[in-house]
Design an enzyme around this catalytic site. Structure first.
Site, PDB file in Angstrom:
ATOM      1  N   ASN A 149     -16.259  -5.244   0.079  1.00 45.74           N
ATOM      2  CA  ASN A 149     -16.312  -5.101   1.541  1.00 45.74           C
ATOM      3  C   ASN A 149     -17.222  -3.951   2.000  1.00 45.74           C
ATOM      4  O   ASN A 149     -17.103  -3.436   3.095  1.00 45.74           O
ATOM      5  CB  ASN A 149     -14.900  -4.999   2.126  1.00 45.74           C
ATOM      6  CG  ASN A 149     -14.121  -3.825   1.590  1.00 45.74           C
ATOM      7  OD1 ASN A 149     -14.646  -3.022   0.818  1.00 45.74           O
ATOM      8  ND2 ASN A 149     -12.877  -3.700   1.997  1.00 45.74           N
TER       9      ASN A 149
ATOM     10  N   PHE B   8      -3.816  -5.297  -6.871  1.00 47.03           N
ATOM     11  CA  PHE B   8      -5.272  -5.304  -6.990  1.00 47.03           C
ATOM     12  C   PHE B   8      -5.848  -3.979  -7.509  1.00 47.03           C
ATOM     13  O   PHE B   8      -7.058  -3.798  -7.568  1.00 47.03           O
ATOM     14  CB  PHE B   8      -5.916  -5.667  -5.641  1.00 47.03           C
ATOM     15  CG  PHE B   8      -5.493  -4.777  -4.498  1.00 47.03           C
ATOM     16  CD1 PHE B   8      -6.115  -3.554  -4.270  1.00 47.03           C
ATOM     17  CD2 PHE B   8      -4.461  -5.163  -3.643  1.00 47.03           C
ATOM     18  CE1 PHE B   8      -5.725  -2.722  -3.225  1.00 47.03           C
ATOM     19  CE2 PHE B   8      -4.066  -4.333  -2.591  1.00 47.03           C
ATOM     20  CZ  PHE B   8      -4.701  -3.110  -2.380  1.00 47.03           C
TER      21      PHE B   8
ATOM     22  N   ARG C  34     -13.557   4.195  11.364  1.00 43.30           N
ATOM     23  CA  ARG C  34     -12.777   2.996  10.977  1.00 43.30           C
ATOM     24  C   ARG C  34     -13.058   1.852  11.944  1.00 43.30           C
ATOM     25  O   ARG C  34     -13.063   0.687  11.554  1.00 43.30           O
ATOM     26  CB  ARG C  34     -11.282   3.309  10.868  1.00 43.30           C
ATOM     27  CG  ARG C  34     -10.956   4.134   9.624  1.00 43.30           C
ATOM     28  CD  ARG C  34      -9.521   4.015   9.182  1.00 43.30           C
ATOM     29  NE  ARG C  34      -9.134   2.715   8.713  1.00 43.30           N
ATOM     30  CZ  ARG C  34      -9.146   2.322   7.433  1.00 43.30           C
ATOM     31  NH1 ARG C  34      -9.560   3.115   6.473  1.00 43.30           N
ATOM     32  NH2 ARG C  34      -8.745   1.114   7.107  1.00 43.30           N
TER      33      ARG C  34
ATOM     34  N   HIS D 157     -16.086   2.213   2.370  1.00 38.39           N
ATOM     35  CA  HIS D 157     -14.764   2.849   2.408  1.00 38.39           C
ATOM     36  C   HIS D 157     -14.752   3.860   3.542  1.00 38.39           C
ATOM     37  O   HIS D 157     -15.783   4.472   3.836  1.00 38.39           O
ATOM     38  CB  HIS D 157     -14.486   3.588   1.089  1.00 38.39           C
ATOM     39  CG  HIS D 157     -13.319   4.538   1.178  1.00 38.39           C
ATOM     40  ND1 HIS D 157     -12.027   4.128   0.973  1.00 38.39           N
ATOM     41  CD2 HIS D 157     -13.259   5.864   1.502  1.00 38.39           C
ATOM     42  CE1 HIS D 157     -11.210   5.167   1.164  1.00 38.39           C
ATOM     43  NE2 HIS D 157     -11.933   6.236   1.475  1.00 38.39           N
TER      44      HIS D 157
ATOM     45  N   THR E  86     -10.280  -4.533   6.780  1.00 43.28           N
ATOM     46  CA  THR E  86     -10.462  -4.519   5.317  1.00 43.28           C
ATOM     47  C   THR E  86     -11.069  -5.825   4.801  1.00 43.28           C
ATOM     48  O   THR E  86     -11.956  -5.824   3.951  1.00 43.28           O
ATOM     49  CB  THR E  86      -9.089  -4.276   4.637  1.00 43.28           C
ATOM     50  OG1 THR E  86      -8.525  -3.093   5.199  1.00 43.28           O
ATOM     51  CG2 THR E  86      -9.232  -4.120   3.144  1.00 43.28           C
TER      52      THR E  86
ATOM     53  N   LYS F 277     -20.171   1.226  -0.957  1.00 48.00           N
ATOM     54  CA  LYS F 277     -19.668   0.695  -2.239  1.00 48.00           C
ATOM     55  C   LYS F 277     -20.774  -0.019  -3.034  1.00 48.00           C
ATOM     56  O   LYS F 277     -21.835  -0.353  -2.481  1.00 48.00           O
ATOM     57  CB  LYS F 277     -18.501  -0.258  -1.947  1.00 48.00           C
ATOM     58  CG  LYS F 277     -17.255   0.446  -1.385  1.00 48.00           C
ATOM     59  CD  LYS F 277     -16.099  -0.554  -1.246  1.00 48.00           C
ATOM     60  CE  LYS F 277     -14.846   0.094  -0.697  1.00 48.00           C
ATOM     61  NZ  LYS F 277     -13.712  -0.866  -0.631  1.00 48.00           N
TER      62      LYS F 277
ATOM     63  N   ARG G 158     -18.365  -4.263   8.154  1.00 45.51           N
ATOM     64  CA  ARG G 158     -17.805  -5.235   7.208  1.00 45.51           C
ATOM     65  C   ARG G 158     -18.039  -6.678   7.645  1.00 45.51           C
ATOM     66  O   ARG G 158     -18.195  -7.568   6.822  1.00 45.51           O
ATOM     67  CB  ARG G 158     -16.323  -4.945   6.984  1.00 45.51           C
ATOM     68  CG  ARG G 158     -16.120  -3.760   6.044  1.00 45.51           C
ATOM     69  CD  ARG G 158     -14.684  -3.294   6.047  1.00 45.51           C
ATOM     70  NE  ARG G 158     -14.382  -2.405   4.927  1.00 45.51           N
ATOM     71  CZ  ARG G 158     -13.246  -1.718   4.819  1.00 45.51           C
ATOM     72  NH1 ARG G 158     -12.318  -1.829   5.762  1.00 45.51           N
ATOM     73  NH2 ARG G 158     -13.038  -0.953   3.778  1.00 45.51           N
TER      74      ARG G 158
HETATM   75  P1  IDP Z   1      -9.328   0.044   3.639  1.00 51.99           P
HETATM   76  O1  IDP Z   1     -10.504   0.154   2.694  1.00 51.99           O
HETATM   77  O2  IDP Z   1      -9.654  -0.823   4.822  1.00 51.99           O
HETATM   78  O3  IDP Z   1      -8.750   1.376   4.025  1.00 51.99           O
HETATM   79  P2  IDP Z   1      -7.045  -0.239   1.862  1.00 51.99           P
HETATM   80  O4  IDP Z   1      -5.797  -0.956   2.219  1.00 51.99           O
HETATM   81  O5  IDP Z   1      -7.005   1.246   1.823  1.00 51.99           O
HETATM   82  O6  IDP Z   1      -8.206  -0.753   2.848  1.00 51.99           O
HETATM   83  O7  IDP Z   1      -7.484  -0.791   0.445  1.00 51.99           O
HETATM   84  C1  IDP Z   1      -8.499  -0.161  -0.313  1.00 51.99           C
HETATM   85  C2  IDP Z   1      -9.455  -1.208  -0.842  1.00 51.99           C
HETATM   86  O8  IDP Z   1      -8.741  -2.075  -1.721  1.00 51.99           O
HETATM   87  C3  IDP Z   1     -10.017  -2.140   0.250  1.00 51.99           C
HETATM   88  O9  IDP Z   1     -11.179  -1.635   0.867  1.00 51.99           O
HETATM   89  C4  IDP Z   1     -10.279  -3.412  -0.515  1.00 51.99           C
HETATM   90  O10 IDP Z   1     -11.559  -3.402  -1.149  1.00 51.99           O
HETATM   91  C5  IDP Z   1      -9.192  -3.409  -1.574  1.00 51.99           C
HETATM   92  N1  IDP Z   1      -8.059  -4.253  -1.133  1.00 51.99           N
HETATM   93  C6  IDP Z   1      -7.176  -3.999  -0.166  1.00 51.99           C
HETATM   94  N2  IDP Z   1      -6.261  -4.980  -0.033  1.00 51.99           N
HETATM   95  C7  IDP Z   1      -6.598  -5.895  -0.942  1.00 51.99           C
HETATM   96  C8  IDP Z   1      -6.033  -7.160  -1.287  1.00 51.99           C
HETATM   97  O11 IDP Z   1      -5.042  -7.630  -0.719  1.00 51.99           O
HETATM   98  N3  IDP Z   1      -6.657  -7.812  -2.302  1.00 51.99           N
HETATM   99  C9  IDP Z   1      -7.754  -7.321  -2.944  1.00 51.99           C
HETATM  100  N4  IDP Z   1      -8.314  -6.132  -2.623  1.00 51.99           N
HETATM  101  C10 IDP Z   1      -7.741  -5.422  -1.645  1.00 51.99           C
HETATM  102 MG    MG Z   2      -7.819   2.827   2.849  1.00 52.62          MG
END
Ligand code: IDP
Ligand code: MG
Length: 136
Positions: free
Chosen positions: A115, A60, A88, A118, A94, A12, A105
């Site tokens: 973070n 978000f 993962r 992805h 996350t 990212k 991360r």
């Molecule tokens: P992941 O990247 O671990 O799969 P996802 O739930 O798919 O997590 O969410 C996608 C991206 O959205 C995350 O990597 C993070 O940057 C952002 N994100 C997820 N949950 C939140 C939140 O509660 N607040 C702000 N950003 C979030």
């Molecule tokens: Mg995801």
């Protein structure tokens, strides 16, 4: 049981900006995830919105799309045994605060938004995400 899978990784904007791409790629090599294809690009906000469509109802979502399109990213196809789950695992939770020791991360993530990486979360989504960036 193991099966050879492909998964999509994105380095990212926060990580590309801090020149962490090579360091993060080292985690892949060390964990038997082979880099099949790789390119550095920048997406528009519309493309980011399409990519993150599964999150469109989340509070978000708008911030997430602005962020992904805010600077260069590196998109990578990884391949290996159980690649989706293995990647993962090394990516970590996350929220970097909650990420386990030894994960990408935990080491490089700045916040839940920034973070650093992805990773696809299922075989079906990995296919879709790889096609999104590498359909030619
Ligand atoms: P992941 O990247 O671990 O799969 P996802 O739930 O798919 O997590 O969410 C996608 C991206 O959205 C995350 O990597 C993070 O940057 C952002 N994100 C997820 N949950 C939140 C939140 O509660 N607040 C702000 N950003 C979030
Ligand atoms: Mg995801």
């Amino acid at each position: 049981m193991s099966s050879v899978e492909q998964t999509l990784s994105i380095i990212k904007p926060d990580a590309v900006e801090r020149n962490l791409t090579e360091k993060i790629k080292q985690y892949f090599v060390n964990n038997k995830l082979k880099i099949v294809k790789e390119k550095k690009i920048q997406v528009t906000k519309e493309e980011a919105a399409e990519f993150y469509k599964v999150h469109q109802t989340k509070p978000f979502y708008d911030r997430l799309c602005n962020y992904l399109s805010s600077g260069p990213i590196t998109v990578i196809i990884l391949e290996g045994d159980n690649a989706i789950k293995e990647y993962r695992k090394i990516m970590g939770a996350t929220d970097p605060i909650k990420a386990e020791d030894g994960t990408i991360r935990k080491k490089y993530g700045i916040s839940i938004d920034k973070n650093s990486v992805h990773g696809s979360d299922s075989i079906e989504n990995a296919k879709k995400e790889i096609e999104f960036f590498f359909k030619n």
